[in-house]
Design a protein around this motif. Structure first.
Motif, PDB file in Angstrom:
ATOM      1  N   LEU A 147       8.778  -0.321  15.979  1.00  0.00           N
ATOM      2  CA  LEU A 147       8.581   0.752  16.967  1.00  0.00           C
ATOM      3  C   LEU A 147       7.982   1.983  16.277  1.00  0.00           C
ATOM      4  CD1 LEU A 147      11.954   0.510  18.934  1.00  0.00           C
ATOM      5  CD2 LEU A 147       9.710  -0.256  19.709  1.00  0.00           C
ATOM      6  N   GLY A 148       6.706   2.055  16.223  1.00  0.00           N
ATOM      7  CA  GLY A 148       6.053   3.246  15.669  1.00  0.00           C
ATOM      8  C   GLY A 148       5.334   2.995  14.361  1.00  0.00           C
ATOM      9  N   TYR A 149       5.803   2.045  13.562  1.00  0.00           N
ATOM     10  CA  TYR A 149       5.185   1.825  12.252  1.00  0.00           C
ATOM     11  C   TYR A 149       4.875   0.341  12.024  1.00  0.00           C
ATOM     12  CZ  TYR A 149       6.405   6.642  11.018  1.00  0.00           C
ATOM     13  OH  TYR A 149       6.500   8.014  10.982  1.00  0.00           O
ATOM     14  N   GLY A 150       4.542  -0.361  13.112  1.00  0.00           N
ATOM     15  CA  GLY A 150       4.293  -1.803  13.033  1.00  0.00           C
ATOM     16  C   GLY A 150       3.149  -2.158  12.101  1.00  0.00           C
ATOM     17  N   THR A 151       2.122  -1.321  12.060  1.00  0.00           N
ATOM     18  CA  THR A 151       0.952  -1.625  11.211  1.00  0.00           C
ATOM     19  C   THR A 151       1.336  -1.678   9.743  1.00  0.00           C
ATOM     20  OG1 THR A 151      -0.330  -0.380  12.789  1.00  0.00           O
ATOM     21  CG2 THR A 151      -1.437  -0.979  10.756  1.00  0.00           C
ATOM     22  N   GLN A 152       2.135  -0.697   9.317  1.00  0.00           N
ATOM     23  CA  GLN A 152       2.576  -0.698   7.916  1.00  0.00           C
ATOM     24  C   GLN A 152       3.406  -1.933   7.605  1.00  0.00           C
ATOM     25  OE1 GLN A 152       2.284   2.083   9.568  1.00  0.00           O
ATOM     26  NE2 GLN A 152       2.221   3.868   8.247  1.00  0.00           N
ATOM     27  N   LEU A 153       4.219  -2.332   8.581  1.00  0.00           N
ATOM     28  CA  LEU A 153       5.057  -3.508   8.379  1.00  0.00           C
ATOM     29  C   LEU A 153       4.201  -4.744   8.128  1.00  0.00           C
ATOM     30  CD1 LEU A 153       7.857  -4.822   8.420  1.00  0.00           C
ATOM     31  CD2 LEU A 153       7.732  -4.914  10.885  1.00  0.00           C
ATOM     32  N   VAL A 154       3.193  -4.916   8.979  1.00  0.00           N
ATOM     33  CA  VAL A 154       2.308  -6.076   8.820  1.00  0.00           C
ATOM     34  C   VAL A 154       1.519  -5.969   7.505  1.00  0.00           C
ATOM     35  CG1 VAL A 154       0.318  -7.287   9.813  1.00  0.00           C
ATOM     36  CG2 VAL A 154       2.176  -6.514  11.290  1.00  0.00           C
ATOM     37  N   ALA A 155       1.023  -4.760   7.185  1.00  0.00           N
ATOM     38  CA  ALA A 155       0.252  -4.563   5.942  1.00  0.00           C
ATOM     39  C   ALA A 155       1.108  -4.896   4.725  1.00  0.00           C
ATOM     40  CB  ALA A 155      -0.261  -3.121   5.854  1.00  0.00           C
ATOM     41  N   MET A 156       2.366  -4.485   4.808  1.00  0.00           N
ATOM     42  CA  MET A 156       3.272  -4.702   3.686  1.00  0.00           C
ATOM     43  C   MET A 156       3.549  -6.190   3.492  1.00  0.00           C
ATOM     44  SD  MET A 156       4.894  -2.409   1.945  1.00  0.00           S
ATOM     45  CE  MET A 156       5.856  -2.585   0.491  1.00  0.00           C
ATOM     46  N   ILE A 157       3.809  -6.887   4.588  1.00  0.00           N
ATOM     47  CA  ILE A 157       4.104  -8.319   4.471  1.00  0.00           C
ATOM     48  C   ILE A 157       2.849  -9.074   4.032  1.00  0.00           C
ATOM     49  CG2 ILE A 157       4.842 -10.382   5.736  1.00  0.00           C
ATOM     50  CD1 ILE A 157       6.972  -8.771   6.935  1.00  0.00           C
ATOM     51  N   ALA A 158       1.695  -8.634   4.538  1.00  0.00           N
ATOM     52  CA  ALA A 158       0.427  -9.263   4.099  1.00  0.00           C
ATOM     53  C   ALA A 158       0.271  -9.101   2.593  1.00  0.00           C
ATOM     54  CB  ALA A 158      -0.743  -8.629   4.831  1.00  0.00           C
ATOM     55  N   VAL A 178      -5.418  -6.817 -10.874  1.00  0.00           N
ATOM     56  CA  VAL A 178      -5.328  -7.508  -9.573  1.00  0.00           C
ATOM     57  C   VAL A 178      -4.111  -7.019  -8.798  1.00  0.00           C
ATOM     58  CG1 VAL A 178      -4.854  -9.752  -8.474  1.00  0.00           C
ATOM     59  CG2 VAL A 178      -6.563  -9.587 -10.285  1.00  0.00           C
ATOM     60  N   LEU A 179      -2.978  -6.961  -9.476  1.00  0.00           N
ATOM     61  CA  LEU A 179      -1.743  -6.548  -8.815  1.00  0.00           C
ATOM     62  C   LEU A 179      -1.826  -5.097  -8.326  1.00  0.00           C
ATOM     63  CD1 LEU A 179       0.823  -8.039  -8.172  1.00  0.00           C
ATOM     64  CD2 LEU A 179       1.830  -7.170 -10.258  1.00  0.00           C
ATOM     65  N   MET A 180      -2.421  -4.258  -9.141  1.00  0.00           N
ATOM     66  CA  MET A 180      -2.562  -2.851  -8.756  1.00  0.00           C
ATOM     67  C   MET A 180      -3.516  -2.699  -7.562  1.00  0.00           C
ATOM     68  SD  MET A 180      -0.547  -1.009 -10.384  1.00  0.00           S
ATOM     69  CE  MET A 180       0.568  -2.383 -10.292  1.00  0.00           C
ATOM     70  N   ALA A 181      -4.593  -3.484  -7.586  1.00  0.00           N
ATOM     71  CA  ALA A 181      -5.547  -3.432  -6.469  1.00  0.00           C
ATOM     72  C   ALA A 181      -4.849  -3.833  -5.168  1.00  0.00           C
ATOM     73  CB  ALA A 181      -6.722  -4.358  -6.756  1.00  0.00           C
ATOM     74  N   LEU A 182      -4.019  -4.848  -5.236  1.00  0.00           N
ATOM     75  CA  LEU A 182      -3.275  -5.283  -4.042  1.00  0.00           C
ATOM     76  C   LEU A 182      -2.323  -4.185  -3.568  1.00  0.00           C
ATOM     77  CD1 LEU A 182      -2.293  -8.956  -5.015  1.00  0.00           C
ATOM     78  CD2 LEU A 182      -3.885  -8.257  -3.254  1.00  0.00           C
ATOM     79  N   THR A 183      -1.644  -3.554  -4.524  1.00  0.00           N
ATOM     80  CA  THR A 183      -0.671  -2.509  -4.186  1.00  0.00           C
ATOM     81  C   THR A 183      -1.345  -1.335  -3.485  1.00  0.00           C
ATOM     82  OG1 THR A 183       0.499  -3.087  -6.205  1.00  0.00           O
ATOM     83  CG2 THR A 183       1.116  -1.025  -5.163  1.00  0.00           C
ATOM     84  N   PHE A 184      -2.397  -0.829  -4.120  1.00  0.00           N
ATOM     85  CA  PHE A 184      -3.074   0.331  -3.534  1.00  0.00           C
ATOM     86  C   PHE A 184      -3.709  -0.048  -2.192  1.00  0.00           C
ATOM     87  CE2 PHE A 184      -2.581   1.935  -7.836  1.00  0.00           C
ATOM     88  CZ  PHE A 184      -2.202   3.244  -7.578  1.00  0.00           C
ATOM     89  N   GLY A 185      -4.194  -1.286  -2.114  1.00  0.00           N
ATOM     90  CA  GLY A 185      -4.782  -1.766  -0.860  1.00  0.00           C
ATOM     91  C   GLY A 185      -3.766  -1.743   0.265  1.00  0.00           C
ATOM     92  N   ALA A 186      -2.535  -2.199  -0.028  1.00  0.00           N
ATOM     93  CA  ALA A 186      -1.489  -2.260   1.009  1.00  0.00           C
ATOM     94  C   ALA A 186      -1.181  -0.885   1.581  1.00  0.00           C
ATOM     95  CB  ALA A 186      -0.217  -2.876   0.444  1.00  0.00           C
ATOM     96  N   LEU A 187      -1.240   0.151   0.747  1.00  0.00           N
ATOM     97  CA  LEU A 187      -0.938   1.494   1.248  1.00  0.00           C
ATOM     98  C   LEU A 187      -2.177   2.175   1.829  1.00  0.00           C
ATOM     99  CD1 LEU A 187       1.334   3.669   1.479  1.00  0.00           C
ATOM    100  CD2 LEU A 187       0.293   4.716  -0.499  1.00  0.00           C
ATOM    101  N   TYR A 188      -3.283   2.090   1.095  1.00  0.00           N
ATOM    102  CA  TYR A 188      -4.436   2.915   1.470  1.00  0.00           C
ATOM    103  C   TYR A 188      -5.339   2.299   2.540  1.00  0.00           C
ATOM    104  CZ  TYR A 188      -3.227   6.224  -2.156  1.00  0.00           C
ATOM    105  OH  TYR A 188      -2.576   7.165  -2.904  1.00  0.00           O
TER     106      TYR A 188
END
Lengths: 479, 125
Positions: free
Chosen positions: A435-446, B20-30
């Motif tokens: 609820l509100g941060y679903g995109t981050q959740l999916v990005a994180m699991i990806a 590789v691991l760092m690229a994945l990490t920064f990718g996940a956030l940015y």
């Protein structure tokens, strides 16, 4: 039963991995408390108030207590498994022995990212606080917070590099001061000492009570975790405490009790002084709610005390996070889950110095570039994935090594109830994040899925199979 | 069971793994941030009020805002009026559930295979 004494002094540091120099066993229960509470107490000083934004003040209280139940289960499970798997790496090392390598790799990453992001959030708050002090002192204009963010992280990394005893003794002192500041603020504002200035009835009346209805209560669980996130970090000290069987359960359980008190007092004081919309906006409104509450008391001593408390809480948390993230990263390197270069111990200071130094620029990159709520969410999600793993780990632990088959430092009661409750609360929190941060959740699991594929199909070839299993336990049941 | 001997990894290869691991990490956030998909969907409704009364603030709430230095309601109107939108589609929720469950199933399945290998090598001597 295996012939193994959990409190044995022969298993010093990296001994089981065949290296000459290991981490030092110098810590006691108070240091474990300081590590756990030190990391978490900042959650009372900033971040928890996003829960007010997601559901209102009452929703944040419900979230505070339900998250408290979640973390009590975490502490109970951790106390049993860690006091038995007494090695650096915490849940990573547990997963390696109980579930399997790929899960362990993921858990190692959860730990590193949860703590590194939390460290970044702490540095952001420290920078904000210093700019507020400048503003209150009459400075006109915008203070550049970046030098303070960089200096905070660099100083604490240096302290960690120099030795764990000084690092956690420092944490013990500043955490105790930050906790005392909350107690003093509570006593001074609620009528126990002097006159009460609480206005709960007026500030939480009408639509302010539950502005989103019951779905807001569910949504608030997302940031409700922030009240306690990091208490599981006590496990990282497992290889550096003098008596794992005594210090870890005592330090961890005393820590969660301290936090339940601090969280409830914090909620009570802040919601009784600050309008919920302002309190719930941790970016443009109340970045450091206890400090904002102190400003509303019109008491200069309280403003200074809570200013110092906020600064100490952020420093204690960042300090503990550097300690924990580096132990997790070091453990991954020591087992070759990551390049083995990271698995080195400093010959003089007996700290995982390469891991400490390596994680500094990563924390800085997040602290200087990412907004606070993103960093907090990144940390919470990593923590949440870890908490979901823990009940699975606990159930498998009891199944593979039933009671009596190995010596446990502590046996938690009511198994499997804490595991089931923890799993249920994790499911609710996933929905809250959605609820509100679903995109981050999916990005994180990806991210974790891609990293897992990389580990399974590439990285794992560099790992020796049997040498990962370092505990002197009998063969697991069913294998 | 045959004893597995892991190959020795060169320094360059170790460095590459870290990158590789760092690229994945920064990718996940940015990446979500750059795509504008990150952050809570908190928005201010069109035509939201700008006065204390229109924003539903009572005397106690106004007094606290004044004490915080906000005497002009317009200065805090965005903070007061902003709300999350919690409407969601069941499809999106189901997709998220499937992703999370699939992730843990994948972890446990692959881990189990690797774990049996570890135990066999450790205890079958």
């Amino acid at each position: 039963m295996a012939d193994f004494d959990i409190a044995s002094k022969e298993r010093d540091g990296m001994g089981p991995h065949g290296t000459n120099v290991g981490l030092l066993r110098v810590l006691g229960p108070a240091h474990v408390w300081a590590l756990g509470v030190g990391i978490v107490l900042v959650g009372e000083y900033m971040g928890w108030n996003f829960a007010v934004g997601k559901g209102g003040a009452y929703a944040a209280l419900v979230a505070c207590w339900f998250a408290g139940i979640l973390y009590t289960c975490v502490a109970m499970i951790d106390s049993e498994v860690t006091s038995t798997v007494a090695a650096a790496g915490g849940q990573y090392t547990q997963a390696k022995h109980i579930v399997g390598p790929l899960m362990a790799f993921n858990v190692g990453l959860y730990l590193v990212f949860a703590y590194t992001m939390l460290e970044a959030a702490n540095a952001i708050t420290a920078g904000y606080l210093i700019s507020e002090v400048a503003r209150l002192s009459g400075f006109e204009g915008t203070l550049d917070q970046r030098p303070f963010i960089i200096l905070s992280i660099m100083f604490l990394a240096w302290l960690n590099y120099r030795g764990v005893l000084a690092t956690l003794t420092f944490n013990l002192v500043i955490t105790a001061i930050a906790f005392t500041a909350i107690i003093i603020l509570f006593l001074s504002t609620t009528g126990i000492v002097g006159t009460s200035i609480m206005q709960h009835a007026d500030l939480m009346s009408g639509s302010a009570a539950l502005p989103y209805g019951w779905i807001g209560v569910l949504a608030a669980m997302h940031f409700g975790l922030w009240y306690y996130l990091g208490i599981e970090g006590t496990t990282q000290a497992a290889e550096e405490v003098r008596s794992p069987a005594r210090a870890l359960p005592f330090g961890t359980l005393a820590g969660i009790m301290t936090l339940l008190i601090a969280a409830t007092l914090t909620w009570y004081v802040c919601t009784g002084l600050i309008p919920w919309e302002f309190l719930g906006d941790g970016l443009n409104g109340s970045v450091a709610p206890l400090f904002t509450a102190a400003l509303l008391t019109n008491s200069q001593p309280l403003v200074w005390l809570l200013g110092v408390g906020t600064l100490f809480a952020t420093l204690a948390s960042a300090n503990g996070c550097i300690n924990d993230a580096s132990r997790a990263w070091f453990s991954l390197g020591r087992d070759k889950y990551l390049p083995g270069w990271f698995g080195a111990v400093h010959p003089t200071f007996r700290t995982p110095y390469r891991s400490i130094v390596f994680l500094v620029p990563i924390a800085l990159a997040f602290a200087l570039k990412a907004p606070l709520d993103q960093v907090v969410t990144f940390s919470i999600l990593s923590g949440l994935l870890n908490y979901t793993f823990m009940p699975l780990n606990m159930i498998m632990f009891r199944k593979k090594w039933p009671m009596g088959s190995i010596t446990r430092g502590y046996e938690h009661p009511f198994h499997p109830l804490p595991s089931i409750v923890l799993l249920l609360l994790c499911a609710i929190t996933f929905f809250a994040v959605f609820l509100g941060y679903g995109t981050q959740l999916v990005a994180m699991i990806a991210f974790y899925i891609v990293a897992s594929l990389w580990f399974h199909f590439w990285r794992y070839r560099f790992v020796n199979r049997a040498s990962q299993f370092t505990m002197p336990w009998p063969r697991p049941k069913g294998y | 069971m045959a004893h597995y001997v892991a190959p020795k990894q060169g320094k360059l290869s170790q460095l590459f793994d870290v990158v590789v691991l760092m690229a994945l990490t920064f990718g996940a956030l940015y990446i979500p941030m750059f795509l504008g998909l990150a952050g809570g969907v908190k928005t201010v409704p069109e035509g939201a009020g700008q006065t204390w009364e229109a924003m539903g603030q009572n005397a106690a709430q106004i007094a606290q805002y004044n004490a915080l230095g906000f005497t002009d309601p317009a200065a805090v109107s965005d903070i007061i009026n902003a709300r999350y939108d919690y409407s969601f589609s069941m499809t999106a929720l189901l997709v998220m559930v499937v992703i999370i469950v699939a992730y843990y199933v994948l972890m446990l399945k692959f881990s189990e295979t690797e774990y049996r290998e570890v135990i066999a090598e450790k205890f079958d001597k």
